[in-house]
Design a protein around this motif. Structure first.
Motif, mmCIF file in Angstrom:
data_model
loop_
_atom_site.group_PDB
_atom_site.id
_atom_site.type_symbol
_atom_site.label_atom_id
_atom_site.label_comp_id
_atom_site.label_asym_id
_atom_site.label_seq_id
_atom_site.Cartn_x
_atom_site.Cartn_y
_atom_site.Cartn_z
ATOM 1 N N ARG A 124 0.801 -1.221 0.000
ATOM 2 C CA ARG A 124 0.000 0.000 0.000
ATOM 3 C C ARG A 124 0.834 1.271 0.000
ATOM 4 N NH1 ARG A 124 -5.004 -1.444 3.977
ATOM 5 N NH2 ARG A 124 -5.463 -3.411 2.994
ATOM 6 N N SER A 125 2.114 1.192 0.206
ATOM 7 C CA SER A 125 2.923 2.393 0.401
ATOM 8 C C SER A 125 3.593 2.904 -0.872
ATOM 9 C CB SER A 125 3.989 2.129 1.459
ATOM 10 O OG SER A 125 4.857 1.110 1.011
ATOM 11 N N GLN A 126 3.310 2.343 -1.997
ATOM 12 C CA GLN A 126 3.942 2.782 -3.234
ATOM 13 C C GLN A 126 3.301 4.084 -3.720
ATOM 14 O OE1 GLN A 126 6.635 1.297 -4.585
ATOM 15 N NE2 GLN A 126 6.588 -0.051 -2.818
ATOM 16 N N SER A 127 4.080 5.126 -3.844
ATOM 17 C CA SER A 127 3.531 6.435 -4.202
ATOM 18 C C SER A 127 3.150 6.533 -5.676
ATOM 19 C CB SER A 127 4.538 7.529 -3.877
ATOM 20 O OG SER A 127 5.712 7.341 -4.635
ATOM 21 N N TRP A 128 3.672 5.665 -6.504
ATOM 22 C CA TRP A 128 3.440 5.797 -7.940
ATOM 23 C C TRP A 128 2.244 4.974 -8.406
ATOM 24 C CZ3 TRP A 128 3.964 8.502 -12.065
ATOM 25 C CH2 TRP A 128 3.869 7.929 -13.307
ATOM 26 N N HIS A 129 2.230 3.682 -8.134
ATOM 27 C CA HIS A 129 1.250 2.796 -8.741
ATOM 28 C C HIS A 129 -0.139 2.844 -8.122
ATOM 29 C CE1 HIS A 129 4.117 0.939 -11.418
ATOM 30 N NE2 HIS A 129 4.949 0.901 -10.419
ATOM 31 N N ASP A 130 -0.236 3.139 -6.840
ATOM 32 C CA ASP A 130 -1.532 2.999 -6.199
ATOM 33 C C ASP A 130 -2.165 4.329 -5.796
ATOM 34 O OD1 ASP A 130 0.145 3.583 -4.135
ATOM 35 O OD2 ASP A 130 -0.507 1.955 -2.834
ATOM 36 N N ARG A 131 -1.680 5.408 -6.346
ATOM 37 C CA ARG A 131 -2.266 6.705 -6.055
ATOM 38 C C ARG A 131 -2.363 7.513 -7.338
ATOM 39 N NH1 ARG A 131 0.241 4.778 -1.948
ATOM 40 N NH2 ARG A 131 -0.323 5.161 0.183
ATOM 41 N N THR A 132 -3.189 8.519 -7.288
ATOM 42 C CA THR A 132 -3.366 9.391 -8.449
ATOM 43 C C THR A 132 -2.779 10.764 -8.127
ATOM 44 O OG1 THR A 132 -5.341 8.203 -9.110
ATOM 45 C CG2 THR A 132 -5.080 10.419 -9.967
ATOM 46 N N HIS A 133 -2.025 11.316 -9.058
ATOM 47 C CA HIS A 133 -1.348 12.602 -8.871
ATOM 48 C C HIS A 133 -1.567 13.479 -10.092
ATOM 49 C CE1 HIS A 133 1.147 10.365 -5.955
ATOM 50 N NE2 HIS A 133 1.355 9.490 -6.920
#
Length: 168
Positions: A124-133
């Motif tokens: 859950r802590s991956q900033s790239w794959h599991d979040r939208t920016h």
């Protein structure tokens, strides 16, 4: 150049590998002509290694832009918007050099539903794959943001701040 007022589908590879402008003073220009709204490129524009000295100007990049391993790329007066950016960013620059995002708009970028598998082997802590920016930059030298507009990036309109796992 793309004619204003039109949508263009399937132009994610608008700049081929190793395509480059003649120099920093004489770049390759990807832009707009005519009257009306900015032309919309619906696919994600991908700029890969070996692409140098390119200017993107007066465009609407509905699918976003991913730059990796490129040099001297200028993005000027470009609109990035649209929900459900999936995992990742509408604009990303990775392992590149001399990237400028100038006078552009990044707004209404969010995921329509929560990621259930978290895209990265369950972490859950991956900033790239599991979040939208709106913007994600990593391992890039000489990145400049100037005169840009950011609004409503990364959260769903029905987000519930009192319940982390409820809402958007």
């Amino acid at each position: 150049l793309f004619e204003r007022g039109y949508d263009y589908n399937g132009f994610g590879g608008v700049v081929s590998n190793r395509a480059s402008g003649e120099s920093e003073i004489k770049p390759l220009l990807i832009g707009a002509y005519g009257e009306g709204d900015k032309p919309t490129l619906t696919a994600e524009v991908r700029i890969w290694q070996g692409v140098d000295n390119v200017v993107f100007q007066d465009l609407h990049l509905e699918g976003g832009m991913r730059i990796q391993g490129a040099q001297n790329i200028l993005i000027d007066n470009v609109t990035f918007e649209g929900q459900d950016a999936g995992g990742g960013a509408k604009f990303s620059a990775l392992q590149s050099e001399g990237i400028t995002l100038l006078n552009s708009e990044l707004y209404d970028i969010w995921r329509t539903q929560r990621e259930t598998d978290f895209g990265n082997n369950g972490h859950r802590s991956q900033s790239w794959h599991d979040r939208t920016h709106g913007v994600y930059v990593d391992s890039t030298d000489g990145f400049l943001l100037e005169g840009n507009f950011f609004d409503h990036n990364g959260w769903n309109p029905n987000y519930n701040p009192n319940n982390l796992w409820g809402g958007g």
